[in-house]
Design a protein around this motif. Structure first.
Motif, PDB file in Angstrom:
ATOM      1  N   ILE A  43      22.328 -17.317   1.960  1.00 24.87           N
ATOM      2  CA  ILE A  43      23.341 -16.304   2.259  1.00 24.87           C
ATOM      3  C   ILE A  43      22.814 -15.001   1.672  1.00 24.87           C
ATOM      4  N   PRO A  44      22.123 -14.190   2.474  1.00 25.04           N
ATOM      5  CA  PRO A  44      21.533 -12.971   1.924  1.00 25.04           C
ATOM      6  C   PRO A  44      22.605 -11.971   1.497  1.00 25.04           C
ATOM      7  N   PRO A  45      22.306 -11.124   0.512  1.00 25.85           N
ATOM      8  CA  PRO A  45      23.266 -10.106   0.085  1.00 25.85           C
ATOM      9  C   PRO A  45      23.607  -9.178   1.239  1.00 25.85           C
ATOM     10  N   ARG A  46      24.885  -8.835   1.383  1.00 24.17           N
ATOM     11  CA  ARG A  46      25.304  -7.974   2.487  1.00 24.17           C
ATOM     12  C   ARG A  46      26.295  -6.933   1.984  1.00 24.17           C
ATOM     13  N   GLY A  47      26.411  -5.865   2.735  1.00 23.19           N
ATOM     14  CA  GLY A  47      27.356  -4.816   2.400  1.00 23.19           C
ATOM     15  C   GLY A  47      26.888  -3.951   1.252  1.00 23.19           C
ATOM     16  N   LEU A  48      27.843  -3.211   0.699  1.00 20.85           N
ATOM     17  CA  LEU A  48      27.533  -2.305  -0.404  1.00 20.85           C
ATOM     18  C   LEU A  48      27.113  -3.077  -1.650  1.00 20.85           C
ATOM     19  N   SER A  49      27.793  -4.195  -1.942  1.00 18.76           N
ATOM     20  CA  SER A  49      27.419  -4.979  -3.126  1.00 18.76           C
ATOM     21  C   SER A  49      26.020  -5.562  -2.969  1.00 18.76           C
ATOM     22  N   GLY A  50      25.648  -5.959  -1.764  1.00 19.71           N
ATOM     23  CA  GLY A  50      24.298  -6.471  -1.532  1.00 19.71           C
ATOM     24  C   GLY A  50      23.237  -5.403  -1.724  1.00 19.71           C
ATOM     25  N   ALA A  51      23.545  -4.184  -1.281  1.00 12.27           N
ATOM     26  CA  ALA A  51      22.601  -3.083  -1.473  1.00 12.27           C
ATOM     27  C   ALA A  51      22.425  -2.778  -2.959  1.00 12.27           C
ATOM     28  N   ILE A  52      23.504  -2.864  -3.730  1.00 11.63           N
ATOM     29  CA  ILE A  52      23.418  -2.620  -5.173  1.00 11.63           C
ATOM     30  C   ILE A  52      22.598  -3.722  -5.830  1.00 11.63           C
ATOM     31  N   ARG A  53      22.792  -4.962  -5.409  1.00 11.05           N
ATOM     32  CA  ARG A  53      22.021  -6.066  -5.985  1.00 11.05           C
ATOM     33  C   ARG A  53      20.542  -5.956  -5.630  1.00 11.05           C
ATOM     34  N   LYS A  54      20.234  -5.569  -4.393  1.00 10.24           N
ATOM     35  CA  LYS A  54      18.827  -5.379  -4.024  1.00 10.24           C
ATOM     36  C   LYS A  54      18.184  -4.288  -4.870  1.00 10.24           C
ATOM     37  N   LEU A  55      18.949  -3.237  -5.158  1.00 11.28           N
ATOM     38  CA  LEU A  55      18.446  -2.183  -6.032  1.00 11.28           C
ATOM     39  C   LEU A  55      18.203  -2.726  -7.440  1.00 11.28           C
TER      40      LEU A  55
END
Length: 105
Positions: A43-55
């Motif tokens: 389940i890949p990170p998605r949305g704004l929270s996923g973008a923050i986690r990728k950062l």
């Protein structure tokens, strides 16, 4: 107060014996190969929270910046869940309020 030197417990083997085998630690076959990312791809990170986690995963684990961004991603995800849960109730109430204000005029 008199201090005593530390003594082993009465039923212990002294000196302690080393455990057999090699110590386990995550190693790669190649010394310069990077460790895999911590998050799974099922389940890949998605949305704004996923973008923050990728950062956050751009920084090493020993930087406080990594953990603060991970916590921020969790908070954004929890608030997004709350908003998504309240949206079916809030939208009809807002529409009713808007229509009520039009009727009063």
């Amino acid at each position: 107060m008199m201090r005593k030197d530390p003594q082993p417990l009465p039923n212990t083997r002294f000196p302690p014996e080393r455990q057999p085998g090699e110590p386990s630690s995550p190693k790669h076959g190649r010394p310069n190969k990077p460790m895999p990312p911590v998050f799974g791809t099922a389940i890949p990170p998605r949305g704004l929270s996923g973008a923050i986690r990728k950062l956050a995963y751009r920084y090493p684990d020993h930087y406080p910046r990594h953990w603060l961004l991970m916590m921020l991603g969790d908070r954004v995800d929890s608030w997004g869940t709350r908003v998504r849960r309240l949206l079916p109730v809030a939208v009809p109430l807002a529409v009713l309020g808007f229509l009520g204000s039009l009727v009063r005029r």
